[in-house]
Design an enzyme around this catalytic site. Structure first.
Site, PDB file in Angstrom:
ATOM      1  N   LYS A  53       1.049  -0.940   0.108  1.00 54.65           N
ATOM      2  CA  LYS A  53       0.321   0.153  -0.315  1.00 54.65           C
ATOM      3  C   LYS A  53       0.716   1.352   0.112  1.00 54.65           C
ATOM      4  CE  LYS A  53      -3.481  -2.536   2.374  1.00 54.65           C
ATOM      5  NZ  LYS A  53      -4.381  -2.295   3.897  1.00 54.65           N
ATOM      6  N   GLN A  97      -4.085  -1.057   9.798  1.00 52.29           N
ATOM      7  CA  GLN A  97      -3.697  -2.268   9.025  1.00 52.29           C
ATOM      8  C   GLN A  97      -4.521  -3.347  10.191  1.00 52.29           C
ATOM      9  OE1 GLN A  97      -2.848  -2.775   6.148  1.00 52.29           O
ATOM     10  NE2 GLN A  97      -3.804  -5.373   6.321  1.00 52.29           N
ATOM     11  N   ASP A 120     -10.466   3.598   4.626  1.00 51.56           N
ATOM     12  CA  ASP A 120     -10.807   2.243   4.104  1.00 51.56           C
ATOM     13  C   ASP A 120     -12.486   2.036   4.892  1.00 51.56           C
ATOM     14  OD1 ASP A 120      -8.513   0.176   4.433  1.00 51.56           O
ATOM     15  OD2 ASP A 120      -8.685   0.457   6.197  1.00 51.56           O
TER      16      ASP A 120
END
Ligand code: NAD
Length: 289
Positions: A53, A97, A120
């Site tokens: 990412k 994460q 997200d």
């Protein structure tokens, strides 16, 4: 031969567009977009995801700030870091994460990220916008990536029977809401479904997100269906998806490969969400992308 839904190629072309947008906007004197990435602990798979990412961000000109915290980080310590990133106007997006170590409350952490920086799309405010069909919220990256892939190949879910296998928080559930938004008839199967094949056989668009290698066999798929494979697992030391690709591919109209299908689209969707957060944060509504 089926149509191969090439997420890698589509990602590359979207990333070229993002990169030229960032170049254009920074040449006008604006700062570059920025994404804060938080990783707690040393899970090897999470390390790889985070590395990919961050690399993708840097390649398109998005600054990535990396916070790697030790495994024994407490919930209050993580909340403090998120609070400081929430109030830092030079940070556009925040990504924590998952999964987090089990002693940390994932729910508390998700709730603590500002909905405006929640690239997200996991905060209930953004999930709520997905339910209510309110534009402008962040759509979780994997569902958004799949939506872009379908659109690119001219596959419209409207009026189709979409069957999703897997009802996880990150993929299956938000994807079901997004497909409903696209006017599909949606059916969601999961581990407690008595016989998933009853449903998968009826699917015009079958999307599997379980992490069970080769769960979806040839006899479970309708002739001419579109098959989207989200799963990532290892079989005989090879990265594989939920779908038995070699056997299923000759029966379907279109199918995603693993790797090279949904995976790169997920990362590209993260870049797009970060850009959306940047534009909102910098009040750049009029700057077309
Ligand atoms: P999860 O554990 O949250 O959810 C898995 C879902 O699958 C659950 O609803 C479970 O009930 C269902 N399931 C498990 N075994 C089943 C079975 N035998 N039959 C029917 N349903 C079954 O997982 P997740 O986060 O949603 O991830 C699912 C998979 O997708 C994993 O392999 C993950 O690595 C992968 N993934 C890929 C991407 C990508 O970008 N390609 C992104 C996110 C997740």
């Amino acid at each position: 031969m089926p149509l191969i839904l090439d997420g890698k190629a589509l990602s590359e072309s979207i990333r070229v567009e993002i990169s030229s947008y960032v170049e254009r906007i920074t040449s006008k004197g604006y700062r570059e977009p920025s994404l804060a990435v938080i990783l707690v602990g040393d899970d090897p798979a999470s390390h790889i995801y985070v590395k990919n990412k961050r690399k993708a961000c840097e390649r398109v000109g998005i600054r990535s700030l990396f916070f790697h915290l030790p495994q024994n980080t407490t919930t209050p310590e993580l909340l403090d870091l998120i609070a400081s990133l929430n109030s830092d106007e030079n940070v556009d997006g925040i990504l924590v994460q998952l999964p987090l170590p089990t002693h940390i409350s994932q729910q508390e952490i998700i709730l603590s990220v500002s909905p405006k920086k929640d690239v997200d799309g996991f905060h209930p405010e953004n999930m709520g916008k997905l339910v209510a069909r309110i534009e402008g919220g962040f759509i979780p990256c994997t569902p958004l990536g799949i939506d872009l892939l379908l659109k690119h190949y001219g596959i419209d879910p409207k009026g189709k029977d979409v069957v999703i296998v897997g009802a996880g928080f990150i993929v299956g559930r938000p994807l079901a809401l997004l497909m409903l938004w696209r006017d599909a008839t949606v059916c969601v199967c999961h581990i407690h479904t008595k016989d998933i094949s009853i449903y998968t056989k009826k699917a015009d668009i079958l999307i599997s997100a379980t992490g069970v290698p080769h769960l979806i066999k040839e006899d479970m798929v309708k002739e001419g269906a579109v098959v989207i494979d989200v799963g990532i697992s290892k079989l005989d030391n090879k990265v594989t998806g939920d779908v038995d690709f070699e056997r299923v591919k000759d029966k379907v109209y279109a199918i995603t490969p693993v790797p090279g299908g949904v995976g790169p689209m997920t990362v590209t969707a993260l870049l797009l969400n970060t850009l959306q957060a940047y534009k909102q944060n910098m009040d750049l509504k009029d700057e077309s992308f």
